[in-house]
Design an enzyme around this catalytic site. Structure first.
Site, PDB file in Angstrom:
ATOM      1  N   ASP A 160       0.811  -1.212   0.000  1.00 39.99           N
ATOM      2  CA  ASP A 160       0.000   0.000   0.000  1.00 39.99           C
ATOM      3  C   ASP A 160       0.846   1.265   0.000  1.00 39.99           C
ATOM      4  O   ASP A 160       1.470   1.603   1.011  1.00 39.99           O
ATOM      5  CB  ASP A 160      -0.904  -0.034   1.240  1.00 39.99           C
ATOM      6  N   ASP A 177      -2.111   5.760  -5.196  1.00 37.50           N
ATOM      7  CA  ASP A 177      -2.350   4.890  -4.047  1.00 37.50           C
ATOM      8  C   ASP A 177      -2.683   3.474  -4.501  1.00 37.50           C
ATOM      9  O   ASP A 177      -3.792   3.191  -4.939  1.00 37.50           O
ATOM     10  CB  ASP A 177      -3.502   5.468  -3.225  1.00 37.50           C
TER      11      ASP A 177
END
Length: 509
Positions: free
Chosen positions: A107, A294
């Site tokens: 992430d 992201d």
């Protein structure tokens, strides 16, 4: 980080894929980007996990490539990723000696590594995922400092420990990570992952723990301070994607990357010049827009004002907001007249009495606190609707449209306001007639075609489709903020250049 569609909340749809969005604040490590608590529930991230029963096919093999990219030649380890229905990408890591295997989301929107602990006794979710056993590792070092991370749909808490972490063929020594002893949400019970490995900057790391990626660089494990993502959008493909530590693989992209500097460390944040629908500007980014890349977000999130415009253009159906339509009926003509009279746009909604803030300062001696305002139902909704209407009307005035045309358009946009959880449904049979949606970054326009920004589940008459554009309002100064998740990164190979503090995008191959 859900939506209602035919009575299906997206935390349940796609086989209960939704993972919580990690919004960690640089100050307190609890709420990333400083979102109001009720806003956190507006974005949830679709995620998937390797099923422990799926055996060898689920493992994350490691390859070695001799790279010929624009970052120089080097031998680089690559972690293979699994693609779960284009909704999330994940792979395996090992912690301890001997190595204990965990499935994690890599992430770029968070910075901590956490996995469940064997000391997690009272959270049911822990019993359905792999758990770290410190007593079985010869390289474990006790820390014990408490840690907590707040998510949009729950929270994890536990304590820091230190051990070796294996990512591909790279072994990071003395890595601080969180042993989660409490996972307080049904979301974690249904989640298809064990933990999260954050690849963001240390500025948003809970407890200021040094991220795994920093230690890879500091311990000389990579030749170049660069990592890159290739996300395969073909769910039937042999490979789900690849995460390259130390460089890029030229086979994964076409042409050259367009690089933009990181403007604020924490997330991989950069400036975006414009958002376009079918080649026409939405009129929202005249002063620039903030965006982050992201990998932990499946959809593409942005301010409700623009997401509503996009969803209107693609025929997405959200929840009809009666407050929005009431505001247009009562104040629409007044707002339009004030815009024509060149009243400062940011002051209009306060001047008509719908907002207690004029864009620069409070205009009422009794102005509520941020917390109170966020919970002020009708007043807050009417103010927000007014602020959105100002932007929509400005855009149409530039095109010299009539009063009736503008007010009719704004009413239509009220009908397209996203559902309370942010997302909207689309007709699977209308993809061919939908417009491209584009983003101007670093002087280049990056297009997304309908089949690239719509998530489709199922086939034939049973197929369900969801708009890849979800609403998320982040208050200044951190926002407004656009989150370019897997929908964007799947179309465009993404390079995270830590050494030069920049992000690069090129057409994925």
């Amino acid at each position: 980080m859900g939506t209602k569609f035919r009575a299906i909340w997206v935390t349940l749809f796609l086989s209960l894929l939704l993972s919580p969005t990690v919004f960690s604040s640089p100050k307190d490590g609890l709420v990333r980007i400083g979102l109001k608590k009720k806003k956190l529930d507006q974005i949830n991230r679709l995620s998937g996990q390797i099923n422990p029963n799926e055996g060898e096919a689920m493992q994350a093999p490691i390859k070695k490539y001799h790279l010929h990219g624009n970052l120089g030649d080097s031998d680089t380890d690559i972690v293979s990723l699994k693609n779960y229905m284009d909704a999330q990408y994940f792979g395996e890591i090992g912690i301890g000696s001997p190595s204990q295997t965990f499935t994690v989301i890599f992430d770029t929107g968070s910075s901590n590594l956490w996995v469940p602990s064997t000391k997690c006794y009272f959270s049911v979710a822990c019993y359905f995922h792999s758990k770290y056993k410190s007593s079985q590792s010869t390289t474990y070092n006790k820390n014990g400092t408490s840690a907590a991370i707040q998510y949009g749909t729950g929270a994890i808490s536990g304590f820091f420990s230190q051990d070796s972490v294996k990512v591909g063929d790279l072994v990071v020594k003395n890595q601080d990570f969180i042993e989660a002893t409490k996972e307080a949400s049904i979301t974690f019970l249904a989640a298809k992952f064990d933990g999260i490995l954050g690849l963001g900057f240390q500025e948003i790391s809970v407890g200021k723990a040094v991220p795994v990626w920093y230690n890879m660089v500091n311990q000389g494990l990579v030749n170049e301070p660069v990592f890159s993502f290739w996300l395969n959008r073909d769910t039937e493909g042999e490979e789900g994607g690849e995460l390259v530590f130390g460089g890029v693989v030229s086979d994964h992209f076409k042409g050259e990357h367009t690089y933009v500097p990181v403007t604020q460390k924490g997330y991989w944040q950069f400036e975006m010049a414009d958002v376009l629908i079918d080649g026409e500007t939405t009129g929202y980014c005249s002063d620039g827009c903030k965006a982050i890349a992201d990998s932990g977000t499946s959809l593409l999130a942005g301010p409700t004002t623009v997401i509503t415009q996009i969803n209107h253009a693609i025929g997405a159906s959200g929840v009809i907001s009666q407050e929005c339509k009431t505001m247009v009926e009562q104040y629409g003509k007044t707002i339009l007249e004030m815009l024509v009279a060149q009243t400062q746009p940011q002051q209009i909604c306060s001047q008509v009495g719908l907002c207690t803030f004029d864009g620069t300062r409070g205009v009422s001696m009794g102005i509520e606190s941020v917390v109170d305002t966020s919970s002020d139902g009708l007043h807050d909704t009417m103010c927000t609707a007014c602020e959105m209407a100002v932007v929509w009307m400005q855009n149409k005035l530039r095109k010299n449209q009539t009063e009736d045309q503008i007010l009719n358009y704004v009413n239509q946009l009220c009908d397209r306001l996203p559902s309370p959880n942010g997302e909207s449904a689309v007709d699977c049979g209308s993809l061919s007639s939908m417009p491209n949606v584009s983003f101007s970054i670093g002087g280049k326009v990056f297009d997304l075609a309908p089949d690239q920004y719509v998530l489709k589940v199922g086939e034939g008459v049973a197929a369900q489709c969801i708009s890849g554009f979800t609403a998320l309002d982040v208050s200044p100064p951190r926002g407004p903020l656009w989150i370019l998740g897997d929908i964007f990164m799947g179309r465009y190979h993404t390079v995270f250049d830590y050494g030069n503090s920049q992000v690069g995008f090129a057409e994925a191959a």
